[in-house]
Design a protein around this motif. Structure first.
Motif, PDB file in Angstrom:
ATOM      1  N   GLN A  72       0.774  -1.346   0.032  1.00 41.52           N
ATOM      2  CA  GLN A  72      -0.062   0.049  -0.024  1.00 41.52           C
ATOM      3  C   GLN A  72       0.753   1.210  -0.013  1.00 41.52           C
ATOM      4  O   GLN A  72       0.238   2.173  -0.648  1.00 41.52           O
ATOM      5  CB  GLN A  72      -0.873  -0.051   1.189  1.00 41.52           C
ATOM      6  CG  GLN A  72      -2.118  -1.122   1.061  1.00 41.52           C
ATOM      7  CD  GLN A  72      -2.958  -1.258   2.285  1.00 41.52           C
ATOM      8  OE1 GLN A  72      -2.719  -0.365   3.546  1.00 41.52           O
ATOM      9  NE2 GLN A  72      -3.831  -2.032   2.391  1.00 41.52           N
ATOM     10  N   SER A  73       2.129   1.241   0.758  1.00 36.99           N
ATOM     11  CA  SER A  73       2.768   2.406   0.777  1.00 36.99           C
ATOM     12  C   SER A  73       3.938   2.585  -0.465  1.00 36.99           C
ATOM     13  O   SER A  73       4.524   3.468  -0.483  1.00 36.99           O
ATOM     14  CB  SER A  73       3.670   2.412   2.053  1.00 36.99           C
ATOM     15  OG  SER A  73       4.576   1.145   2.070  1.00 36.99           O
ATOM     16  N   GLY A  74       4.055   1.313  -1.278  1.00 34.31           N
ATOM     17  CA  GLY A  74       4.700   1.160  -2.194  1.00 34.31           C
ATOM     18  C   GLY A  74       6.284   1.226  -2.089  1.00 34.31           C
ATOM     19  O   GLY A  74       7.339   1.466  -2.676  1.00 34.31           O
ATOM     20  N   THR A  75       6.608   0.676  -0.876  1.00 33.44           N
ATOM     21  CA  THR A  75       7.945   0.320  -0.271  1.00 33.44           C
ATOM     22  C   THR A  75       8.361  -1.139  -0.602  1.00 33.44           C
ATOM     23  O   THR A  75       9.601  -1.164  -0.305  1.00 33.44           O
ATOM     24  CB  THR A  75       7.928   0.888   1.058  1.00 33.44           C
ATOM     25  OG1 THR A  75       7.027   0.074   2.050  1.00 33.44           O
ATOM     26  CG2 THR A  75       7.840   2.303   1.237  1.00 33.44           C
ATOM     27  N   GLY A  76       7.431  -2.048  -0.801  1.00 33.97           N
ATOM     28  CA  GLY A  76       7.881  -3.360  -1.134  1.00 33.97           C
ATOM     29  C   GLY A  76       6.824  -3.965  -1.720  1.00 33.97           C
ATOM     30  O   GLY A  76       5.698  -3.818  -1.521  1.00 33.97           O
ATOM     31  N   TYR A  77       7.264  -5.081  -2.565  1.00 32.51           N
ATOM     32  CA  TYR A  77       6.343  -6.128  -3.205  1.00 32.51           C
ATOM     33  C   TYR A  77       6.940  -7.447  -2.966  1.00 32.51           C
ATOM     34  O   TYR A  77       7.735  -7.944  -3.474  1.00 32.51           O
ATOM     35  CB  TYR A  77       6.313  -5.712  -4.669  1.00 32.51           C
ATOM     36  CG  TYR A  77       5.896  -4.242  -4.725  1.00 32.51           C
ATOM     37  CD1 TYR A  77       4.472  -4.139  -4.850  1.00 32.51           C
ATOM     38  CD2 TYR A  77       6.555  -3.038  -4.844  1.00 32.51           C
ATOM     39  CE1 TYR A  77       3.797  -2.861  -5.272  1.00 32.51           C
ATOM     40  CE2 TYR A  77       5.707  -1.896  -5.056  1.00 32.51           C
ATOM     41  CZ  TYR A  77       4.658  -1.699  -5.205  1.00 32.51           C
ATOM     42  OH  TYR A  77       4.330  -0.639  -5.424  1.00 32.51           O
ATOM     43  N   PRO A  78       6.331  -8.088  -2.059  1.00 30.55           N
ATOM     44  CA  PRO A  78       6.716  -9.561  -1.659  1.00 30.55           C
ATOM     45  C   PRO A  78       5.956 -10.431  -2.743  1.00 30.55           C
ATOM     46  O   PRO A  78       4.603 -10.431  -2.934  1.00 30.55           O
ATOM     47  CB  PRO A  78       6.084  -9.725  -0.270  1.00 30.55           C
ATOM     48  CG  PRO A  78       5.027  -8.807  -0.145  1.00 30.55           C
ATOM     49  CD  PRO A  78       5.315  -7.655  -0.892  1.00 30.55           C
ATOM     50  N   PHE A  79       6.579 -11.634  -2.968  1.00 25.83           N
ATOM     51  CA  PHE A  79       5.957 -12.684  -3.824  1.00 25.83           C
ATOM     52  C   PHE A  79       6.349 -13.981  -3.524  1.00 25.83           C
ATOM     53  O   PHE A  79       7.454 -14.074  -2.761  1.00 25.83           O
ATOM     54  CB  PHE A  79       6.462 -12.580  -5.279  1.00 25.83           C
ATOM     55  CG  PHE A  79       6.135 -11.407  -5.744  1.00 25.83           C
ATOM     56  CD1 PHE A  79       4.743 -10.958  -6.663  1.00 25.83           C
ATOM     57  CD2 PHE A  79       7.022 -10.339  -5.947  1.00 25.83           C
ATOM     58  CE1 PHE A  79       4.629  -9.945  -7.320  1.00 25.83           C
ATOM     59  CE2 PHE A  79       6.947  -9.241  -6.887  1.00 25.83           C
ATOM     60  CZ  PHE A  79       5.751  -8.983  -7.393  1.00 25.83           C
ATOM     61  N   PHE A  80       5.219 -14.981  -3.395  1.00 23.42           N
ATOM     62  CA  PHE A  80       5.683 -16.245  -3.313  1.00 23.42           C
ATOM     63  C   PHE A  80       5.665 -16.994  -4.720  1.00 23.42           C
ATOM     64  O   PHE A  80       5.137 -16.300  -5.412  1.00 23.42           O
ATOM     65  CB  PHE A  80       4.421 -17.216  -2.655  1.00 23.42           C
ATOM     66  CG  PHE A  80       4.613 -16.929  -0.998  1.00 23.42           C
ATOM     67  CD1 PHE A  80       5.488 -16.268  -0.376  1.00 23.42           C
ATOM     68  CD2 PHE A  80       3.510 -17.467  -0.006  1.00 23.42           C
ATOM     69  CE1 PHE A  80       5.689 -16.235   1.238  1.00 23.42           C
ATOM     70  CE2 PHE A  80       3.466 -17.358   1.358  1.00 23.42           C
ATOM     71  CZ  PHE A  80       4.664 -16.716   1.782  1.00 23.42           C
ATOM     72  N   ILE A  81       6.726 -18.007  -4.879  1.00 19.97           N
ATOM     73  CA  ILE A  81       7.031 -18.401  -6.043  1.00 19.97           C
ATOM     74  C   ILE A  81       6.168 -19.790  -6.069  1.00 19.97           C
ATOM     75  O   ILE A  81       6.530 -20.679  -5.127  1.00 19.97           O
ATOM     76  CB  ILE A  81       8.434 -18.857  -6.230  1.00 19.97           C
ATOM     77  CG1 ILE A  81       9.146 -17.389  -5.992  1.00 19.97           C
ATOM     78  CG2 ILE A  81       8.787 -19.197  -7.765  1.00 19.97           C
ATOM     79  CD1 ILE A  81      10.589 -17.438  -5.756  1.00 19.97           C
ATOM     80  N   PHE A  82       5.304 -20.058  -7.098  1.00 21.76           N
ATOM     81  CA  PHE A  82       4.615 -21.362  -7.238  1.00 21.76           C
ATOM     82  C   PHE A  82       5.152 -21.904  -8.509  1.00 21.76           C
ATOM     83  O   PHE A  82       5.264 -21.318  -9.543  1.00 21.76           O
ATOM     84  CB  PHE A  82       3.370 -21.145  -7.043  1.00 21.76           C
ATOM     85  CG  PHE A  82       2.658 -20.601  -5.840  1.00 21.76           C
ATOM     86  CD1 PHE A  82       2.261 -21.525  -4.780  1.00 21.76           C
ATOM     87  CD2 PHE A  82       2.535 -19.168  -5.518  1.00 21.76           C
ATOM     88  CE1 PHE A  82       1.770 -21.105  -3.583  1.00 21.76           C
ATOM     89  CE2 PHE A  82       2.053 -18.749  -4.288  1.00 21.76           C
ATOM     90  CZ  PHE A  82       1.790 -19.475  -3.340  1.00 21.76           C
TER      91      PHE A  82
END
Length: 204
Positions: A72-82
């Motif tokens: 929401q703040s644009g400071t991080g984008y985490p992803f899980f890898i499938f």
């Protein structure tokens, strides 16, 4: 309210040939906890010490809440890898510590489940995050840091086109000890050079 370039409602997962990346969800808890527990010995040398409740559901909820705040703040984008073939969770990758203004920079961090290490999944994951960072988020520079004796990680970054810039002394407390790290970077213009080199080798 910041318009999110990646949300569950407006942006599909990042899809590759063998894997896809998507935002972690509360429903991923059991799969995540099982893989992390199974991979603990494999991951311990390369990560901060785990809290006693690290694999508890309550801790995972807080993790998801923090992820959502970063998005929401644009400071991080985490992803899980499938894995595409069976939707199996194989690891995670995060584009975090994003700085705007004169920096336009972010840092990449990643982890792989022990059963899936060395199979090329993380190489493909980084290959998906790079265009997301440069084309969608309009970043100028990506950074990554790894412990000098982590040969698997240094090979991964160099294969992706990252260049080693130097040594960060006593940079992060990993496995209970302050440890030096190599600093790697990828500039937006670098990837075109990397792509040209790869294409040149293919056409020879």
């Amino acid at each position: 309210m910041i318009a999110l370039p990646f949300t569950r409602s407006s942006q599909p997962p990042l899809r590759g040939v063998r894997i896809y990346l998507r935002e972690p969800l509360n429903g991923d808890y059991k799969t995540w906890a099982n893989l992390r527990a199974e991979s603990r010995e494999f991951l311990t040398p390369w990560e901060p010490l785990w809290n006693a409740d690290d694999l508890e559901r309550s801790s995972f909820r807080l993790r998801i809440r923090r992820y959502q705040e970063e998005i929401q703040s644009g400071t991080g984008y985490p992803f899980f890898i499938f894995r595409n073939s069976d939707n199996r969770l194989v690891g995670g990758i995060t584009l975090g510590n994003i700085r705007r203004g004169v920096a336009q920079c972010g840092q990449i961090g990643y982890w792989s489940g022990a059963p899936f290490a060395g199979q090329g999944y993380m190489t493909e994951a980084i290959g998906l995050v790079i265009p997301f960072a440069f084309d969608q988020l309009r970043l100028h520079r990506l950074e990554a840091a790894c412990i000098p004796n982590n040969a698997r990680s240094t090979r991964l970054l160099e294969k992706a086109g990252f260049q080693r810039e130097g040594l960060l002394r006593s940079y992060l407390k990993i496995n209970g000890m302050w440890q030096d790290h190599f600093l790697y970077s990828l500039i937006e213009s670098d990837r075109h050079t990397v792509n040209s080199m790869v294409n040149s080798k293919v056409t020879r």
